[in-house]
Design a protein around this motif. Structure first.
Motif, PDB file in Angstrom:
ATOM      1  N   VAL A 160      16.735   2.754 -11.214  1.00 34.12           N
ATOM      2  CA  VAL A 160      17.025   1.745 -12.243  1.00 34.12           C
ATOM      3  C   VAL A 160      15.755   1.344 -12.990  1.00 34.12           C
ATOM      4  N   ALA A 161      14.590   1.545 -12.364  1.00 33.74           N
ATOM      5  CA  ALA A 161      13.319   1.175 -13.004  1.00 33.74           C
ATOM      6  C   ALA A 161      13.107   1.920 -14.318  1.00 33.74           C
ATOM      7  N   TRP A 162      13.856   3.006 -14.530  1.00 28.79           N
ATOM      8  CA  TRP A 162      13.795   3.730 -15.807  1.00 28.79           C
ATOM      9  C   TRP A 162      14.079   2.809 -16.988  1.00 28.79           C
ATOM     10  N   PHE A 163      14.860   1.762 -16.764  1.00 32.69           N
ATOM     11  CA  PHE A 163      15.272   0.857 -17.838  1.00 32.69           C
ATOM     12  C   PHE A 163      14.307  -0.313 -18.026  1.00 32.69           C
ATOM     13  N   LEU A 164      13.280  -0.391 -17.204  1.00 30.29           N
ATOM     14  CA  LEU A 164      12.279  -1.451 -17.361  1.00 30.29           C
ATOM     15  C   LEU A 164      11.315  -1.127 -18.500  1.00 30.29           C
ATOM     16  N   PRO A 165      10.700  -2.142 -19.102  1.00 29.05           N
ATOM     17  CA  PRO A 165       9.603  -1.875 -20.047  1.00 29.05           C
ATOM     18  C   PRO A 165       8.484  -1.102 -19.361  1.00 29.05           C
ATOM     19  N   GLY A 166       7.731  -0.338 -20.146  1.00 26.33           N
ATOM     20  CA  GLY A 166       6.687   0.511 -19.571  1.00 26.33           C
ATOM     21  C   GLY A 166       5.692  -0.241 -18.712  1.00 26.33           C
ATOM     22  N   ALA A 167       5.254  -1.426 -19.161  1.00 24.70           N
ATOM     23  CA  ALA A 167       4.271  -2.195 -18.387  1.00 24.70           C
ATOM     24  C   ALA A 167       4.866  -2.653 -17.056  1.00 24.70           C
ATOM     25  N   ALA A 168       6.163  -3.020 -17.043  1.00 29.19           N
ATOM     26  CA  ALA A 168       6.818  -3.417 -15.804  1.00 29.19           C
ATOM     27  C   ALA A 168       6.951  -2.221 -14.860  1.00 29.19           C
ATOM     28  N   GLN A 169       7.204  -1.043 -15.407  1.00 22.04           N
ATOM     29  CA  GLN A 169       7.258   0.166 -14.585  1.00 22.04           C
ATOM     30  C   GLN A 169       5.920   0.418 -13.894  1.00 22.04           C
ATOM     31  N   ARG A 170       4.856   0.246 -14.647  1.00 24.85           N
ATOM     32  CA  ARG A 170       3.524   0.487 -14.072  1.00 24.85           C
ATOM     33  C   ARG A 170       3.213  -0.544 -12.986  1.00 24.85           C
ATOM     34  N   ALA A 171       3.620  -1.787 -13.209  1.00 32.42           N
ATOM     35  CA  ALA A 171       3.407  -2.821 -12.189  1.00 32.42           C
ATOM     36  C   ALA A 171       4.210  -2.504 -10.931  1.00 32.42           C
ATOM     37  N   LEU A 172       5.435  -1.997 -11.103  1.00 29.66           N
ATOM     38  CA  LEU A 172       6.251  -1.623  -9.947  1.00 29.66           C
ATOM     39  C   LEU A 172       5.634  -0.436  -9.222  1.00 29.66           C
ATOM     40  N   LEU A 173       5.131   0.536  -9.969  1.00 33.13           N
ATOM     41  CA  LEU A 173       4.473   1.688  -9.346  1.00 33.13           C
ATOM     42  C   LEU A 173       3.247   1.238  -8.554  1.00 33.13           C
ATOM     43  N   ALA A 174       2.477   0.306  -9.115  1.00 30.63           N
ATOM     44  CA  ALA A 174       1.311  -0.217  -8.399  1.00 30.63           C
ATOM     45  C   ALA A 174       1.743  -0.895  -7.108  1.00 30.63           C
ATOM     46  N   PHE A 175       2.851  -1.635  -7.172  1.00 21.92           N
ATOM     47  CA  PHE A 175       3.363  -2.295  -5.962  1.00 21.92           C
ATOM     48  C   PHE A 175       3.696  -1.277  -4.882  1.00 21.92           C
ATOM     49  N   VAL A 176       4.397  -0.214  -5.268  1.00 17.16           N
ATOM     50  CA  VAL A 176       4.820   0.798  -4.295  1.00 17.16           C
ATOM     51  C   VAL A 176       3.609   1.508  -3.692  1.00 17.16           C
ATOM     52  N   LEU A 177       2.660   1.903  -4.534  1.00 14.13           N
ATOM     53  CA  LEU A 177       1.491   2.644  -4.039  1.00 14.13           C
ATOM     54  C   LEU A 177       0.613   1.765  -3.150  1.00 14.13           C
ATOM     55  N   LEU A 178       0.366   0.532  -3.561  1.00 10.10           N
ATOM     56  CA  LEU A 178      -0.444  -0.368  -2.748  1.00 10.10           C
ATOM     57  C   LEU A 178       0.247  -0.684  -1.423  1.00 10.10           C
ATOM     58  N   SER A 179       1.577  -0.874  -1.461  1.00 14.01           N
ATOM     59  CA  SER A 179       2.331  -1.164  -0.245  1.00 14.01           C
ATOM     60  C   SER A 179       2.276   0.004   0.724  1.00 14.01           C
ATOM     61  N   ALA A 180       2.444   1.221   0.189  1.00 10.78           N
ATOM     62  CA  ALA A 180       2.467   2.401   1.051  1.00 10.78           C
ATOM     63  C   ALA A 180       1.095   2.691   1.635  1.00 10.78           C
ATOM     64  N   PHE A 181       0.080   2.728   0.776  1.00 12.49           N
ATOM     65  CA  PHE A 181      -1.231   3.180   1.231  1.00 12.49           C
ATOM     66  C   PHE A 181      -2.080   2.073   1.845  1.00 12.49           C
ATOM     67  N   TYR A 182      -1.536   0.860   1.887  1.00  9.54           N
ATOM     68  CA  TYR A 182      -2.176  -0.169   2.709  1.00  9.54           C
ATOM     69  C   TYR A 182      -2.157   0.266   4.173  1.00  9.54           C
ATOM     70  N   SER A 183      -1.050   0.887   4.597  1.00  9.42           N
ATOM     71  CA  SER A 183      -0.899   1.296   5.991  1.00  9.42           C
ATOM     72  C   SER A 183      -0.974   2.800   6.195  1.00  9.42           C
ATOM     73  N   ALA A 184      -0.518   3.571   5.207  1.00 10.90           N
ATOM     74  CA  ALA A 184      -0.368   5.019   5.395  1.00 10.90           C
ATOM     75  C   ALA A 184      -1.653   5.769   5.058  1.00 10.90           C
ATOM     76  N   PRO A 185      -1.913   6.878   5.769  1.00 10.97           N
ATOM     77  CA  PRO A 185      -3.011   7.760   5.388  1.00 10.97           C
ATOM     78  C   PRO A 185      -2.627   8.485   4.087  1.00 10.97           C
ATOM     79  N   PRO A 186      -3.593   9.009   3.332  1.00  7.73           N
ATOM     80  CA  PRO A 186      -4.998   9.148   3.730  1.00  7.73           C
ATOM     81  C   PRO A 186      -5.860   7.911   3.465  1.00  7.73           C
ATOM     82  N   ILE A 187      -5.355   6.939   2.734  1.00  4.09           N
ATOM     83  CA  ILE A 187      -6.191   5.776   2.413  1.00  4.09           C
ATOM     84  C   ILE A 187      -6.214   4.795   3.583  1.00  4.09           C
ATOM     85  N   PHE A 209      16.740   1.446  -6.573  1.00  7.61           N
ATOM     86  CA  PHE A 209      16.025   0.553  -7.491  1.00  7.61           C
ATOM     87  C   PHE A 209      14.975   1.315  -8.293  1.00  7.61           C
ATOM     88  N   PHE A 210      14.369   2.327  -7.673  1.00  2.59           N
ATOM     89  CA  PHE A 210      13.400   3.142  -8.407  1.00  2.59           C
ATOM     90  C   PHE A 210      14.097   3.882  -9.550  1.00  2.59           C
TER      91      PHE A 210
END
Length: 275
Positions: free
Chosen positions: A102-129, A99-100
């Motif tokens: 395929v995200a190449w075909f999303l509008p730029g703003a949707a890509q950034r929202a998806l990236l925010a989702f992935v980073l927030l999801s990962a670093f909610y639990s994962a170090p170093p954050i 899916f990441f």
């Protein structure tokens, strides 16, 4: 890991927490035809098992030491032992990476929202954050549940969005996270995982949740009008009942209804956005 283990790890009862905002985001422009676009359908699939396996799989990988002390993990949620971590990492990668791409075909703003989702999801639990072990940052990182809505909104052609509506949603999901942490106060305290709930205590956290839900209803009123009133009342009533319960065990009994409450309230928001 077996498919049954992966299914349990993805927390199907919580799937609507990301699928619901995604559906509301698609509905926001009041164009039903967008639901049938290939990209919209593809990411609807993503915000079922793959996205939830990302959120909760990473959570379980880094939370074993806390989870073994938590009664909620025995029956209501699963427990991922250390020897299952590598297979789980592979499963997360195999279900998410296509899916990441395929995200190449999303509008730029949707890509950034998806990236925010992935980073927030990962670093909610994962170090170093590891935001979940940082009081108040843990609640703030729950903005991850807003991101699918903005992926959908920008995918559907949206250009601008309301800041009051954004902050209403953020207040709502912060309250959701803080309330979810209340049944874990004892387990988190024993494992020295410091959260908004261990910092404020049961009563203080529930009062914060009440304030956040009322704030969310007030900020959402210009966007959803009268619907803000019953939605605000539902969550305020749940917080007051939880305050009356007074113990983690009794709050947990109420909390088991929380996914269903969120699902019905999300459906109300969806139809309000679509109509």
């Amino acid at each position: 890991m077996t498919s049954a283990h992966l299914w349990q790890t993805s927390r199907p009862r919580f799937w609507m927490y990301v699928l619901g905002p995604y559906a509301v985001g698609l509905a926001a422009l009041k164009s039903p035809s967008v639901f049938y676009s290939p990209l919209a359908l593809l990411f609807l699939i993503y915000f079922l098992l793959p996205a939830n396996l990302l959120i909760y799989g990473i959570n379980d990988i880094f939370d074993y030491e806390t989870d073994v002390r938590n009664a909620k993990k025995r029956g209501y949620e699963g427990l991922v032992p250390p020897d299952a971590r590598k297979p789980l990492v592979r499963a997360i990668a195999l279900t998410n990476l296509p899916f990441f791409a395929v995200a190449w075909f999303l509008p730029g703003a949707a890509q950034r929202a998806l990236l925010a989702f992935v980073l927030l999801s990962a670093f909610y639990s994962a170090p170093p954050i590891r935001a979940k072990a940082r009081p108040f940052l843990d609640a703030a990182f729950n903005a991850l549940y807003l991101c699918p809505g903005y992926v959908a909104y920008f995918l559907a052609g949206g250009k601008e969005f309301s800041l009051p509506t954004l902050f209403a949603g953020w207040a709502w999901v912060m309250a959701m996270q803080a309330y979810s942490a209340v049944p874990d106060i004892t387990a988190d305290t024993e494992s020295r995982t410091f959260t908004v709930a261990t910092t404020l205590g049961l009563r203080g956290t529930l009062l914060l949740c009440l304030a956040l839900y009322l704030t969310a209803a007030a900020l959402a009123f210009p966007a959803i009008h009268w619907l803000a009133l019953p939605l605000g009342l539902v969550y305020a009533t749940l917080m007051l009942l939880s305050l009356r319960a007074g113990t983690e065990e009794d709050v947990m009994k109420l909390y088991k209804n929380f996914p269903l409450i969120n699902t019905f309230c999300g459906m109300a928001l969806f139809f309000a956005a679509l109509l």
